[in-house]
Design an enzyme around this catalytic site. Structure first.
Site, PDB file in Angstrom:
ATOM      1  N   SER A   7       0.774  -1.490  -0.141  1.00 46.18           N
ATOM      2  CA  SER A   7       0.065   0.122  -0.004  1.00 46.18           C
ATOM      3  C   SER A   7       0.579   1.356   0.058  1.00 46.18           C
ATOM      4  O   SER A   7       0.297   2.225  -0.271  1.00 46.18           O
ATOM      5  CB  SER A   7      -0.984   0.048   1.013  1.00 46.18           C
ATOM      6  OG  SER A   7      -0.172  -0.198   2.379  1.00 46.18           O
TER       7      SER A   7
ATOM      8  N   ASP B  26      -3.112   8.209   7.571  1.00 40.38           N
ATOM      9  CA  ASP B  26      -3.975   7.748   8.464  1.00 40.38           C
ATOM     10  C   ASP B  26      -3.229   6.807   9.597  1.00 40.38           C
ATOM     11  O   ASP B  26      -2.185   7.512   9.961  1.00 40.38           O
ATOM     12  CB  ASP B  26      -4.790   6.658   7.465  1.00 40.38           C
ATOM     13  CG  ASP B  26      -3.981   5.666   6.686  1.00 40.38           C
ATOM     14  OD1 ASP B  26      -2.742   5.586   7.020  1.00 40.38           O
ATOM     15  OD2 ASP B  26      -4.550   5.005   5.711  1.00 40.38           O
TER      16      ASP B  26
ATOM     17  N   HIS C  56      -0.265   4.927   6.987  1.00 38.46           N
ATOM     18  CA  HIS C  56       0.666   5.562   5.816  1.00 38.46           C
ATOM     19  C   HIS C  56       1.060   6.778   5.742  1.00 38.46           C
ATOM     20  O   HIS C  56       0.384   7.586   6.517  1.00 38.46           O
ATOM     21  CB  HIS C  56      -0.410   5.323   4.546  1.00 38.46           C
ATOM     22  CG  HIS C  56      -0.880   3.880   4.383  1.00 38.46           C
ATOM     23  ND1 HIS C  56      -2.179   3.624   4.681  1.00 38.46           N
ATOM     24  CD2 HIS C  56      -0.471   2.640   4.063  1.00 38.46           C
ATOM     25  CE1 HIS C  56      -2.417   2.240   4.704  1.00 38.46           C
ATOM     26  NE2 HIS C  56      -1.419   1.768   3.813  1.00 38.46           N
TER      27      HIS C  56
END
Length: 365
Positions: free
Chosen positions: A40, A327, A330
């Site tokens: 991610s 968040d 990340h």
């Protein structure tokens, strides 16, 4: 009627114009193509249509990205987006999932997938993802497509792929969404942190050698960051420390072995060059972060849901250029910018070993 001299000069001018135009096209970037493998931290849309909550194709993700929400797990650009810009690419490298035409693949593809890891089972408690083995299979298919564009000339195809840059950043989820999730995975009961790191690196070594077989000769292996300092980790309890030490200690075993793997690969595969990018060290201490303007390192910028991702359409913080984390997991675009610039330009061997990404891109092998 044209003389022979006129015809010859006309042909020479045509050849020169074609050469210049091709030089301009290829002169846009320092490498002809850039291929990205990861999770991610690099995903730019490959998870959008998978059955998983691990996707970021909604606001406030992408609030500072020119195209808005794309599937990037941050407010703007990712680490690899910025590396691509530094390499001279005019546009971000497209995601594999939405790229269909072979001619659109020749400049590179991004195979990264949120929640994915080195191990096939990593992150699957959340749903579908594209683990590194599957990403390599996707790249194998891409190599065949590129060969069709090159006219099936094996030597020219191989030479082209040899000049490309490859970024591989995997392993974070093998800790965050495997080893430190004992409710779903048995790895922490079967292996000590050092044994687990050894297991991961052995598998990683085989996977990188597979990438080498597909033509990769310039490879940046991105180490793991301070996962124990992510807001999610801190929220689980730190026993009085600033971060969760057991998490950071575990990934440091991995990073040390990854750096050793780089030495082994460079010794054994002499027609290629591999480098280690020390994102853990670049994260630095709180004092280091303050000097870069990242004053807030332990709190997320966007309101989050039960899995630590941004609540859809929720308003994020105003001072996001001062936040380390977007968040619970990340980094923000600003944090990515700081790390990418160092990875590309740094002359400090503790940042990038044995050279930086910029040097690797320009290297003639």
């Amino acid at each position: 009627m044209a003389t022979n001299d006129t015809v010859i000069w006309t042909l020479m001018i045509v050849v020169l114009v074609v050469f210049i135009s091709q030089s301009c096209v290829h002169g846009e970037s320092q490498v002809p193509c850039f291929f990205i493998f990861g999770d991610s931290l690099a995903d730019n849309g490959n998870n959008n249509h998978l059955k998983t909550p691990a996707k970021a194709n909604y606001l406030p993700y992408g609030i500072d990205f020119p195209k808005g929400p794309t599937g990037r797990f941050t407010n703007g650009r990712t680490f690899v987006d910025i590396i691509a810009e530094l390499l001279g690419f005019e546009n971000p490298i497209p995601c594999f999932a939405t790229t269909r035409r072979p001619k659109d693949m020749v400049r590179g593809l991004n195979y990264a997938s949120g929640s994915a890891g080195l191990r096939d089972e990593t992150g699957t408690h959340m749903g579908a993802n594209v683990n590194l083995n599957k990403q390599l299979l996707n790249h194998k298919a891409t190599v065949k497509h590129i060969a069709s564009v090159m006219g099936h000339k094996q030597s020219s195809n191989k030479h082209y792929l040899n000049k490309c840059l490859y970024s591989v950043g995997m392993g974070s989820n093998d800790y965050m969404n495997n080893y430190f999730q004992p409710k779903f995975y048995p790895t922490s009961t079967k292996y000590t942190p050092e044994q687990y790191a050894t297991l991961l690196i052995k598998q990683y070594s085989r996977q990188i050698k597979t990438l080498y077989m597909y033509g990769a000769r310039k490879v940046a292996l991105v180490g793991l960051g301070q996962v124990g300092c992510a807001p999610y980790s801190i929220s689980t309890g730190t026993n009085g420390s600033a971060c969760v030490d057991k998490m950071n200690d575990a990934v440091q075993f991995f990073n040390e072995k990854l750096k050793s793997l780089v030495d082994q690969l460079n010794t054994n595969l002499t027609d290629a060059k591999f480098i280690y990018v020390n994102t853990y060290g670049m994260s630095g201490s709180s004092a280091d972060r303050t000097t870069t303007g990242l004053k807030v390192s332990d709190v997320n910028c966007c309101p989050v849901n039960e899995i630590g991702q941004c609540v859809p359409s929720a308003a994020p913080c105003k001072n996001r250029s001062e936040h380390m984390f977007w968040d619970l997991f990340h980094p923000t675009e600003m944090a990515n910018l700081v790390t990418a610039r160092r990875a590309y330009n740094s002359s400090n061997p503790s940042d990038t070993y044995p050279m930086n990404i910029g040097h690797l891109a320009k290297l003639r092998l």
